[in-house]
Design an enzyme around this catalytic site. Structure first.
Site, PDB file in Angstrom:
ATOM      1  N   GLU A   1      -9.224 -10.038  11.686  1.00 59.08           N
ATOM      2  CA  GLU A   1     -10.229 -10.148  12.740  1.00 59.08           C
ATOM      3  C   GLU A   1     -11.498 -10.648  12.076  1.00 59.08           C
ATOM      4  OE1 GLU A   1     -13.377  -9.552  14.332  1.00 59.08           O
ATOM      5  OE2 GLU A   1     -13.029  -7.429  14.714  1.00 59.08           O
TER       6      GLU A   1
ATOM      7  N   CYS B   1     -18.951  -8.163  16.107  1.00 59.00           N
ATOM      8  CA  CYS B   1     -18.138  -9.360  15.919  1.00 59.00           C
ATOM      9  C   CYS B   1     -18.014 -10.195  17.186  1.00 59.00           C
ATOM     10  CB  CYS B   1     -16.755  -8.980  15.412  1.00 59.00           C
ATOM     11  SG  CYS B   1     -15.849  -7.869  16.510  1.00 59.00           S
TER      12      CYS B   1
END
Length: 306
Positions: free
Chosen positions: A82, A116
């Site tokens: 990720e 993120c």
């Protein structure tokens, strides 16, 4: 653990208080034969990556993601990465700009932009950009007051290195709101930049901080081209009342996730897979997708001998 695995957890050294809390609490409440916490920086991470694991899950940036993949390849270990990236937010000319501004501010400046899936930059036409600017100013004040440094809801930058990196990006455009900083407190005000060129320093890498650039394009076609000309983002946000516009972004762009009308929210829905694509990562997790990621479905066939 829910999928039946033993776990070696390596928290980030960039958040030492959180790392120490995990190292203290996990052994207290979980079986130490099944869960171990390793603290440290590059040497400890390098040593861990030399070991053989059944699966490696990494959250971070593409530079370290490549290191993880290279190390995993030595043992043919599957990985889930990720990796974040520059997540665009397209604002259509038909959108309610006060609503858009409030949602952008809430999504972008959560944890001072250090998430993120934060909207990395705004993409819109020049007329909409001009109208959006004062709406963003009002939204910042509504969320954090006239002095965000005094707000109990506004975070600080994780360390001095990232503070210096972020303040070095402030000259990339005209400051609409914010711009203030205090290195001793690692404080950087929620900042909106206008008149930002596509190749400005703030547009060259994931910001991961409280700076929101506004980049203008003539219209929808150019916005889609702008997104497709760059690395595939972890998230893409579309603010539009047009079904056709929303459908075009779904069909003509590629991103880890796509949110209509609200940033970050898809991350919280356990029924949705969460993950990136291309430069923003590989694999997905959350809810049942986490169980599938950390499991192996072994085919078993039995035929009686008599």
């Amino acid at each position: 653990m829910a999928a039946g695995n033993a776990v070696v957890a390596k928290p980030s050294e960039l958040a030492p208080a959180t790392s120490a809390a995990l190292a203290r609490l996990l052994p207290r409440y979980l079986d130490t034969d099944a869960v171990a916490v390793v603290e440290g920086g590059v040497p400890e991470t390098t040593a861990l990556l030399a070991e053989r694991f059944d699966h490696i899950f990494y959250t971070g940036n593409g530079t370290v993601g490549r290191i993880v993949m290279r190390a995993a390849a030595e043992h043919l270990t599957p990985v889930t990465l990720e990796l974040g990236g520059k997540s665009p937010a397209f604002v259509d000319r038909d959108a309610d700009l006060d609503t858009v501004a409030a949602r952008l501010v809430a999504g972008k400046f959560l944890n001072a932009g250090q998430t993120c899936v934060a909207p990395d930059y705004v993409l819109t036409d020049p007329e909409t950009a001009a109208a959006l600017e004062p709406a963003l100013v009002r939204a910042v004040e509504a969320q954090y007051g006239t002095d965000p440094a005094r707000s109990t809801e506004y975070a600080r930058i994780v360390n001095e290195r990232h503070f210096d990196r972020l303040t070095g990006l402030l000259d990339s455009g005209r400051v609409v709101v914010g711009g203030g900083s205090d290195r001793s407190r690692k404080y950087l005000a929620p900042t909106v930049l206008a008149d930002v060129a596509p190749d400005a320093p703030v547009m060259r890498e994931e910001i991961f901080g409280p700076i929101l650039p506004i980049v203008t394009v003539p219209g929808l076609d150019e916005a889609i081209d702008f997104v497709n000309d760059r690395d595939k983002p972890l998230a893409l946000y579309v603010f539009s009342e047009s079904d056709g516009t929303r459908e075009r972004f779904a069909a003509e762009t590629s991103s880890g996730g796509l949110g209509h009308g609200l940033p970050l929210a898809h991350l919280t829905v356990s029924d949705l897979p969460f993950g990136g694509v291309g430069e923003s990562g590989m694999g997905n997790y959350h809810g049942r997708y986490s169980i599938e990621t950390f499991s192996h479905r072994k085919a078993v066939l039995k035929k009686p001998l008599s």
